[in-house]
Design an enzyme around this catalytic site. Structure first.
Site, PDB file in Angstrom:
ATOM      1  N   ARG A   1      -2.561 -29.957 -13.352  1.00 38.82           N
ATOM      2  CA  ARG A   1      -2.555 -30.129 -14.807  1.00 38.82           C
ATOM      3  C   ARG A   1      -2.125 -28.819 -15.480  1.00 38.82           C
ATOM      4  O   ARG A   1      -1.409 -28.838 -16.481  1.00 38.82           O
ATOM      5  CB  ARG A   1      -3.930 -30.562 -15.320  1.00 38.82           C
ATOM      6  CG  ARG A   1      -4.283 -31.997 -14.971  1.00 38.82           C
ATOM      7  CD  ARG A   1      -5.572 -32.449 -15.636  1.00 38.82           C
ATOM      8  NE  ARG A   1      -5.415 -32.598 -17.080  1.00 38.82           N
ATOM      9  CZ  ARG A   1      -6.433 -32.760 -17.926  1.00 38.82           C
ATOM     10  NH1 ARG A   1      -7.680 -32.785 -17.471  1.00 38.82           N
ATOM     11  NH2 ARG A   1      -6.207 -32.909 -19.221  1.00 38.82           N
TER      12      ARG A   1
ATOM     13  N   CYS B   1     -10.471 -25.816 -20.670  1.00 38.93           N
ATOM     14  CA  CYS B   1     -10.228 -26.901 -19.710  1.00 38.93           C
ATOM     15  C   CYS B   1      -9.477 -27.985 -20.454  1.00 38.93           C
ATOM     16  O   CYS B   1      -8.603 -27.697 -21.262  1.00 38.93           O
ATOM     17  CB  CYS B   1     -11.544 -27.386 -19.100  1.00 38.93           C
ATOM     18  SG  CYS B   1     -12.699 -28.081 -20.294  1.00 38.93           S
TER      19      CYS B   1
END
Length: 285
Positions: A183, A241
């Site tokens: 990611r 995150c």
């Protein structure tokens, strides 16, 4: 017990069992959640630490806001206090948080309660799996309603930054991205508007905080990990995150290593929703 020591941040299963049998047991919060299964209520009914209270991350550990606030904005402190009282949290009581994914979701409750000014909050190291592995009994069926608590919370006892603050930390090489590496690079983006990472942020997946048993690595191992990323005990370091959930896990790991973490609460979900914010892709910061 000094803040930042393992004993102040984590508890193992046998010690939790002993505490639960004491005259003043901690409140145990079960924060089972994942991106692909956000409601863990059925899992809590099926098997849980006896006496534990289910906490809904989506509705009780997050507020509502604009896209620029991210998918899981911090809740208003009054809402968090009301939820904590429903869970039975007391002014002078202890809290233990747990999940079944190595603390990746439970750390959100740990961080929020510390942010709200509650000092005696620890995470069950290894979670429900560690409880089972210790041969301790579990409960099932419809849980009892907890006796309401009387805890008083106030905001700001843990530091946070907004997107501008995160950009500043990233420019100084002090923003850690706790998402999976694919990611970070932009190869995969299952949920947010754009793929990639904050320019200057460093890839530091939360999975590397844990050992093969799903427990936090020793402090010296975590210190080496963060030192390899250029972060030491005297450095202010930001954590980010997808939406501020697993970043709390990284914050706990940093505290175990003696560092001073600052949470970018909106994280990538907030950053990527703003078309004016630049995006980096690939393995480099």
């Amino acid at each position: 017990m000094h803040p930042g020591t393992r004993e102040a941040l984590l508890v193992d299963a046998p010690a939790l069992a002993e505490a639960l049998a004491s005259p003043s047991p901690p409140v145990v919060l079960d924060v089972r959640w994942a991106l692909d299964r956000p409601d863990g209520r059925d899992a809590h009914r099926a098997e849980r630490v006896p006496g534990s209270v289910y906490v809904d991350l989506e509705t009780e550990l997050a507020g509502r806001g604009e896209p620029a606030d991210g998918r899981h904005p911090l809740p208003a402190v009054a809402d968090l206090q009301a939820a904590a009282r429903r869970w039975g949290v007391r002014r002078d009581g202890a809290v233990v948080v747990l999940d079944d994914v190595g603390g990746l979701s439970a750390a959100r409750a740990w961080w929020l309660l510390r942010w709200g000014g509650l000092d005696d909050v620890r995470l069950l190291d290894g979670g429900l799996a560690a409880w089972r592995a210790a041969g301790l009994p579990t409960a099932s069926g419809e849980p009892e309603e907890p006796v309401p608590g009387d805890v008083d919370l106030s905001a700001g006892h843990r530091p946070v930054v907004d997107a501008d603050g995160a950009a500043d930390l990233a420019a100084r090489g002090r923003l850690l991205d706790a998402r999976a590496h694919e990611r970070y690079t932009g190869e995969v983006e299952p949920v947010d508007l754009r793929a990639g990472h904050v320019p200057g942020a460093l890839s530091a997946p939360t999975a590397d905080n844990l050992d093969a048993d799903g427990r936090f690595r020793a402090a010296h191992e975590l210190s080496r990990r963060f030192a390899a990323l250029g972060v030491g005990p005297d450095d202010e370091v930001g954590v980010s995150c997808g939406s501020g959930v697993t970043a709390a896990h990284e914050a706990l790991a940093l505290e175990l290593a003696g560092c001073r973490p600052v949470l970018f609460a909106g994280s990538w979900s907030a950053w990527s929703s703003d078309p004016a914010r630049p995006v980096a892709v690939g393995p480099q910061p």
